[in-house]
Design an enzyme around this catalytic site. Structure first.
Site, short mmCIF file in Angstrom:
data_model
loop_
_atom_site.label_atom_id
_atom_site.label_comp_id
_atom_site.label_asym_id
_atom_site.label_seq_id
_atom_site.Cartn_x
_atom_site.Cartn_y
_atom_site.Cartn_z
N LYS A 24 0.84 -1.20 0.00
CA LYS A 24 0.00 0.00 0.00
C LYS A 24 0.87 1.24 0.00
CE LYS A 24 -3.61 0.46 2.97
NZ LYS A 24 -4.83 1.11 2.44
N ARG A 42 -2.64 3.35 8.84
CA ARG A 42 -3.02 2.06 8.28
C ARG A 42 -1.79 1.17 8.14
NH1 ARG A 42 -6.15 5.59 5.02
NH2 ARG A 42 -8.40 5.16 5.10
N GLY A 64 -7.71 -7.29 5.98
CA GLY A 64 -8.45 -7.46 7.22
C GLY A 64 -7.64 -8.04 8.36
N MET A 68 -4.74 -6.86 9.72
CA MET A 68 -4.07 -5.93 10.64
C MET A 68 -4.92 -4.69 10.83
SD MET A 68 -0.13 -6.60 9.65
CE MET A 68 -0.45 -6.16 7.97
N ARG A 72 -4.33 -1.18 -6.61
CA ARG A 72 -3.63 -2.48 -6.64
C ARG A 72 -4.16 -3.27 -7.83
NH1 ARG A 72 -6.58 -5.14 -1.31
NH2 ARG A 72 -8.69 -4.71 -2.01
N HIS A 91 -12.05 -39.58 -4.39
CA HIS A 91 -12.12 -40.43 -5.58
C HIS A 91 -12.96 -39.76 -6.65
CE1 HIS A 91 -13.83 -43.74 -8.03
NE2 HIS A 91 -12.61 -44.25 -7.90
N SER A 139 8.86 -41.35 -13.75
CA SER A 139 7.70 -40.47 -13.74
C SER A 139 7.16 -40.44 -12.32
CB SER A 139 6.63 -40.98 -14.71
OG SER A 139 5.53 -40.11 -14.68
N CYS A 151 3.42 -37.40 -13.24
CA CYS A 151 2.10 -37.69 -13.79
C CYS A 151 1.03 -37.72 -12.72
CB CYS A 151 2.12 -39.00 -14.58
SG CYS A 151 2.52 -40.45 -13.59
N TYR A 183 9.26 -33.02 -18.11
CA TYR A 183 7.88 -32.74 -18.47
C TYR A 183 6.95 -32.92 -17.28
CZ TYR A 183 7.05 -37.81 -18.63
OH TYR A 183 6.93 -39.14 -18.29
#
Lengths: 930, 930
Positions: B37, B107, B116, B118, B354, B477, B801, B868, B888
């Site tokens: 800020k 502030r 929120g 502080m 911001r 699952h 993998s 994977c 990868y």
């Protein structure tokens, strides 16, 4: 080539080592180079023991041979030729040509014993010509042709790779044509014809003795890499890089008439350790005949029945010489010796000596008595006992009189492998369902007998007193599972034929039916018909039952002396895992220096406790849970008071509630109604609760400190009970030393939160009672992640205790409950060298332990660290924990002596006082836990 | 004190940074020192944006304050006084004394936004004396006393720690006495009286403005260490060592009459990214009023209904100024801005700016258009889109009008977890069989609703439009499988009671019957009664359905451009997890460069395959198993052929059978008879088999390569099918590139054995067909031990993998199926900063991954390594995998674009082209996945 003992090391480049005529190039400490058998042959020659002369091709040559895929070093030819010439001049015979043929054997021999794994070839040097000369020289053509026949058969099989079945068939066919149908009835012509047949079967049997010799040497080297030898090494954690030596030795014969013999002798009785020559022999026979088991061997000593045919009586001079030789060997090698000997025409030859296998009782007695005799020092004496054998000293045994009576009556019907110590008897059952039926419905004790076991037998094994299998080795499914369950077990009892369909077992012509009484001794491997009475071991009678005075038990006195020596050198402390004052008392008597793991969950299964426990679990509100916990508080206080009192002055690590809550609720629909009524709730509510708590993988579920996070009031009650008990005891003057252990921590934040609450409760309780007690709060390290972030966790912990059971389960991804379906196969086939639940997996789980110790101590110097998994009582694992720098191990009470001795041995090894690995490698190989 | 931009860094020791009058000591890149800020306030001042003047106490002061337990640096007093004097001279008011009182706010503001968390205190400087002067100066006594009342209340609460409840009670009591009972009705007297009451309640409210200021500063610093702030930081992985800055600023008021206002503006529409001013405001109000929600805010732009009361219409000049200011801020900061503003008597002040939150669609459009406008470069544009948002661009959506109508009619009956994005509707079904029946036989679309799902529901899930479960988290699952299938899914909808027996679902008193229409929104978690119309996302219409031309979708064009930029910079390859040709095709369209995980087990659940599969499982003999496998072989070959064809020219990693065999047998007694009949065996035999295969912890049981070891013929069949399919395709000229992956390896010996067999089968198959294809055999690294002995395993593996799902389960000891009972609580309470199944646990699981990569590559340089697990599609995890040096990542098809962008962002960050952490830290904080 005379050398003094100290300067005896051969020059570099020397690769063929001769021995004979009282002189030897090598000596006992060159096992790496000459193999165990070779080094001892050299050593024996050197100290004047009658060993047939020979020479050793070093392991270096073997490694060269294997590395170059079959090449031999350039100058080896002349060196070997030279060595053979020496044998010729010592014996006055000639290896190739000359009137009396020199015959040779070639035997393998690696650094550590690998019995039966590698090849041997005997009678080298015989061919169509020399067989005639041997026949003339010995005036025994039958002997000469039998030797030749054996050479061709062995050579064809081992060197030429011919199918041994064909040879056996020919031999059998020949025997059939004789009047008695036995080999003994074969005449010279038969043997001559058989040898011709064998030669034609073999295809390429070399007539040149030198070609024979080189072929045999190469075959021995090649045999290092057979599949079975590789598997054996993997199982015993031997390196593939060692290679084997090849021992070429002059042949001697125990089958040259009634003044010849062959046998095996122990320098002390391997069963009880008594200092007398023990063993068996066979007159006019070769070593192979003893192995083949066609004739029954006779005892060495006069006392051994049947009377009149003992070695002592038949060959008194040879006996005296053998006895004094055994004493010399024992004194020289500083251990009970297992000796192979041959008498050739009244002349004694020693073919091999090595440390002898012995029972736990014999090991302890021999070690202590050899110390008393001045043969060995204390540290050697400690190394002479395999720690795991101490547990056998504590296992119940059959009443010796009853066992001996059974032996006399011929009721010892079989002998297998001593796969799980102890003695057990009961009704024989051949299936899991029958086992369960007889135990549950008829209240019988049962022995489960199977050809081999599989995962489907687990339930039967669990209810049986003991397990007996016809097949399988020390690492078979049955053996691994039985040891895991702490059950008596005999495996590999090959003479049993188990017919589970008809409910019958045949044992050497005897027939047993399902339900017949059977006894098995898992320490000796004996299988005995009938019900034998058991009694506790003498040590248990003295220490725990106090039914025997210490002075009345020599075994106890030996045991105590050995243990006191061990306590004097070990650095690791030894605690016990115990949940009751009774177990704690036993552990203390067996030398425990504290409790490393006091589980609190079993306490809640008692009938008067399960009700409030269940009320706590089904409660919907914290206030209801607290009400139920208030009922449990005084009971827990009593639990802790008892155990803290039993361990007065020693630390007691109490683990807060660990198992998932569903373990305390009934599983089956049947139990629900009754439990619901007791709890005053509806069945459907109870069922919903059971349903909600059901888990797919309870091992990885809502348990351990996760319960403490969800229901802080449970841990609060337990901590309060611990410190209330402590305060009451302290007021009485009893020094209670509790340590609070929080299980299954995986993140430092879990421990941080639970620790804050526990500390607060502890201090409040202590304050209320005006007591000052140091509050120790630590954690079990049993989740892999805890090892990876041990530095963070250590900031919150006064101590670590490795729970290596769960750590092994999660690191491998093996559920102990389920791994029985594949783990035995993994061990048997060599995928794993041993069961990682029995001996710690050093490269995997051990790496996590090392990392956690290092990071834990880095973050909190001096952090107290122990282990409380099963591995705390496993000698190899204890050695590892010592090397990791742990402060203590904790194991089941009956394993405390095992851990004490194992810790001492590791301390000796570390300080260099342990035995050179060479001298004990035979034992080390044998005793390696699988 | 004028500085140029480049030389603006203050001298060392400077700790109070002033801004105002177009000059500022600080600038945007000083977030570490001034907080987010603060730095932006300085920056805005510097570029001439109307910001109320003020000064910032640096985070260094906060750290000093916290380290010294409440001390402030020696010379801070004069520095602050000096800074206040500057404000006095800029404003012409005096902070203490003087005719017009200067009022200040304090502030907090840390490096990253902690909304929120502080403290803030407004209206400092008022006391019994200055309130009168403010009253005179503003000619608004009510305003003055209201400000004073608020100051006392806030100060008492924040600085003095008074109980805020008491103040609220007083206020409520006062309001009650007014005619309307509201705060607005309070008169000057009331406020005056209330202030007196508050002062007496507070006890120690300081009249001295300086004392007030210092008290407020200290309170802001102290608030860094409140429990909630600490928890927030832990959850967001922010360091406790940052400290917060304190911003002291001249007060401005939006509640000084009809020419005053307060509001929030976005520089572009955060819903769709359109370049226009968007937001809301409230005339004659303070910021708190908007938050309190008592009045409804009004729109900024004319078009926004209701007409006539927009900011544009009411304050056209201010609107124009705000719009140009927003443009300037956006251009300056290079991102869509979220701006807080106040109009005090027609004068515009900007209180904060911001980066603004936005939807995925808005993010993509804004990023690409800002690039086109020349505001940002390509690499900045890529950083402007949160990768996870790309998935939302692919999901179908409900027609917005229909959803809003449903909400109005109260048909949103429940809300669960948004486990699989998308929108789906259809007939509600409660079982797989019903799902299949309705889809196949009746042609309906269905939503499968279950308490929770298991492997048996796969077939039902496959045919359903969406899945809804009462239990289970984001990684249950149902969630995992649904995401894998790209299905819409809502899980953990605890208010639903599913009674599948009666075919009913209860939801908050509503009753739904099987067959009733239901709609679920997997992006919002909403469960809606009735059938809502949906439409596929534009990108899916273009790429997959080909129902929309690329030129007809601006969104698609923006998406494609962004993706092509990403592909140009990323180093990590991106593959997809796909089990069917259809999924593979989708993955390929979405940019997958191969298949990283093709599971083979689901293939066996199809009705024509489950029979031979079961026959294989119940077979007692290998020959019977082989017979059953022979029936499966042609089917498997077809499976592989399809997927290899779809991925022509790209690698396809096929995982051999992984799940425990019991998953393929029926669980319930009901199914047994039918299955036994089909298999031609007795029910009791089948039951025994089911019993024998049952496992306590299937996750740690007989599965993965352990099956391959026990039943080598299964893997042999699969490998044969893979290479037969390859040969057939190659003959057709299709370049099939299979890789064989062996799951659950924990020891090098497992892989060694299985690899030998697989290689042999592969070469035999290739040889028979005369094809030359490189055989690639690798392993999944998913057991912790595999990471610990990765060097050994690498010797046997062509690739690794990481299966990070199982690796996370075992490393934490968390079963995904069961962890829903505690994991949400763990994350919510901050024991874990986030769900380790969603984002990789870098310090634990990640340490194992790093170790395995290092040791694997050390032992086999250049070893190909991928991942994977689910983490392959999680942006934070993708960043970690990039840093580990993986080759990868592989993720579900719809996550491929997410991984592509995340990989590009990490590559930019590595090359230093990524945004400085300072500028994006606000966004980074917000977008961190929990």
């Amino acid at each position: 080539m005379s050398r003094t003992r100290k300067s005896a090391k051969p020059a570099a480049g020397h690769r063929v080592f001769s021995f004979g005529g009282g002189k030897a190039d090598g000596q006992a400490d060159q096992m790496d180079l000459l193999g165990g058998k070779g080094a001892n042959l050299h050593e024996m020659t050197r100290i004047g023991i009658p060993v047939p002369p020979g020479f050793t091709l070093s392991t270096e040559i073997c490694r060269y041979f294997l590395d170059t895929e079959g090449q031999l070093p350039d100058k080896l030819g002349p060196e070997v030729e030279n060595a053979v010439r020496k044998l010729e001049s010592l014996s006055g015979k000639r290896y190739s040509g000359g009137p009396v043929p020199l015959l040779l054997s070639v035997r393998s021999g690696a650094r550590a014993s690998m019995p039966g794994m590698m090849d041997t070839i005997l009678n080298l040097g015989l061919n169509d010509e020399t067989v005639e000369r041997l026949s003339e020289a010995t005036r025994d053509p039958r002997f000469a042709w039998d030797c030749y026949r054996r050479l061709v058969q062995m050579y064809s099989n081992v060197v030429l790779g011919a199918d041994s079945g064909r040879f056996e068939e020919c031999l059998a066919a020949r025997c059939k044509q004789t009047p008695s149908g036995t080999e003994a009835a074969l005449r010279v012509d038969d043997l001559c014809g058989l040898t011709r047949e064998f030669i034609s079967l073999a295809g390429a049997f070399p007539q040149d003795p030198w070609e024979q010799l080189w072929g045999a040497i190469r075959a021995v080297f090649r045999s290092w890499n057979t599949a079975r030898a590789k598997t054996y090494r993997r199982m015993h954690r031997f390196s593939d890089s060692w290679g084997t030596a090849a021992n070429v030795q002059t042949m001697v014969y125990g089958n040259m008439g009634p003044d010849s013999a062959t046998g095996v002798a122990f320098s002390r009785d391997p069963a009880n350790g008594e200092r007398l020559l023990y063993g068996e022999f066979m007159p006019n026979a070769q070593g192979e005949d003893i192995v083949a088991g066609i004739r029954t061997p006779q005892g060495l000593r006069r006392a051994t029945p049947p009377m009149g045919d003992s070695f002592e009586e038949l060959m008194p001079e040879a006996f005296t010489l053998l006895e004094s030789t055994a004493r010399r060997l024992e004194a020289h090698f500083g251990d009970l010796q297992d000796i192979e000997f041959t008498i050739e025409k009244s002349c004694l030859y020693i073919l091999q000596t090595r440390s002898g296998k012995r029972t736990g009782i014999a090991a302890v007695r021999a070690a202590v008595e050899m110390f008393d005799e001045g043969l060995i020092g204390q540290s050697q004496a400690m190394q002479r006992v395999e720690p795991g054998q101490l547990q056998h000293l504590l296992a119940p045994v059959f009443e010796p009189e009853a066992r001996d009576a059974a032996a006399r009556e011929g009721r010892i019907i079989a002998r297998g492998l001593n796969a799980g110590p102890g003695a057990a008897s009961g009704s024989m059952v051949l299936s899991t369902s029958e086992a369960i039926h007889r135990v549950r419905d008829l209240g019988e004790k049962v022995i489960l007998v199977r050809t081999e076991t599989s995962a489907e037998d687990i339930a039967g094994m669990a209810v049986a007193e003991g397990i007996l299998t016809a097949r399988g080795g020390m690492t078979s499914h049955a053996a691994v599972v039985a040891r895991g369950m702490g059950k008596c077990c005999v495996t590999g009892c090959g003479t049993l034929e188990v017919d589970s369909i008809k409910g019958r077992v045949h044992a050497k012509g005897r027939l047993l039916r399902e339900g017949d009484y059977l006894s098995i001794d898992g320490s000796t491997g004996e299988v005995i018909e009938g019900l034998l009475p058991t009694r506790p071991s003498e040590i248990v009678q003295v220490l725990i039952e106090k039914s025997l005075a210490p002075d009345d038990s020599a075994l106890f006195r030996h045991f105590e002396r050995l243990m006191s020596w061990a306590d004097g050198v070990r650095r690791l402390r030894v605690r016990a895992n115990a949940d009751t004052p009774q177990d704690a008392e036993v552990a203390r008597q067996l030398g425990a220096e504290g409790i490393g793991l006091c589980r609190t969950e079993h306490m809640f299964f008692a009938p008067d406790r399960i009700a409030p426990m269940r009320a706590m679990i089904v409660a919907d509100k914290e206030s209801d849970r607290r009400r139920a916990l208030d009922r449990l508080l005084p009971m827990q206080r009593e639990d802790f008071s008892g155990i803290l009192r039993a361990m007065e002055g020693l630390p007691v690590t109490i683990r807060l509630l660990d198992p998932p809550l569903h373990e305390f609720l009934p599983e089956e629909d049947e139990g629900l109604e009754e439990v619901a009524r007791d709890l005053g709730i509806t069945v459907s509510k109870l069922r919903r609760k059971v349903e909600a708590l059901r888990e797919v993988n309870p091992m990885l579920g809502h348990r351990g400190c996760r319960l403490g996070v969800s229901y802080p009031e449970i841990y609060e009650m337990q901590v309060r009970a611990i410190y209330e008990a402590t305060c009451v005891l302290r007021r009485e003057g009893v020094e209670a030393v509790p340590e609070v252990m929080i299980p299954l921590v995986g993140t430092s934040e879990e421990l941080h939160r639970l620790r804050l609450r526990a500390e607060e409760v502890a201090h409040r309780t202590l304050h209320a009672s005006g007591q000052q007690v140091e509050v120790q709060i630590g954690t079990m390290i049993e989740v892999p992640r805890a090892c990876l972030v041990a530095g963070e966790i250590a900031k919150q912990a006064d101590f670590f205790s490795f729970g290596t059971n769960d750590l092994t389960q999660m690191t491998f991804g093996f559920s102990r409950d389920d791994a029985t379906s594949f783990l035995p196969e993994y061990v048997e086939s060599g995928i794993l060298p041993f069961d990682p639940f029995q001996s710690i997996d050093i490269s995997g789980v051990g790496a996590l332990v090392r990392q956690a110790v290092e990071e834990g101590r880095q973050s909190r110097p001096g952090l107290k660290i122990g282990v409380c998994g099963e591995h705390g009582g496993d000698p190899d694992s204890v050695g590892f924990f010592h090397r990791c720098g742990l402060d203590y191990v904790s194991c089941s009470p009956y394993r405390v002596p095992v851990a004490r001795l194992a810790a001492a041995q590791e301390a000796l090894r570390e300080s260099g006082e342990g035995p050179s690995m060479r001298v004990t490698s035979v034992r080390a190989a044998r005793t390696r836990r699988i």
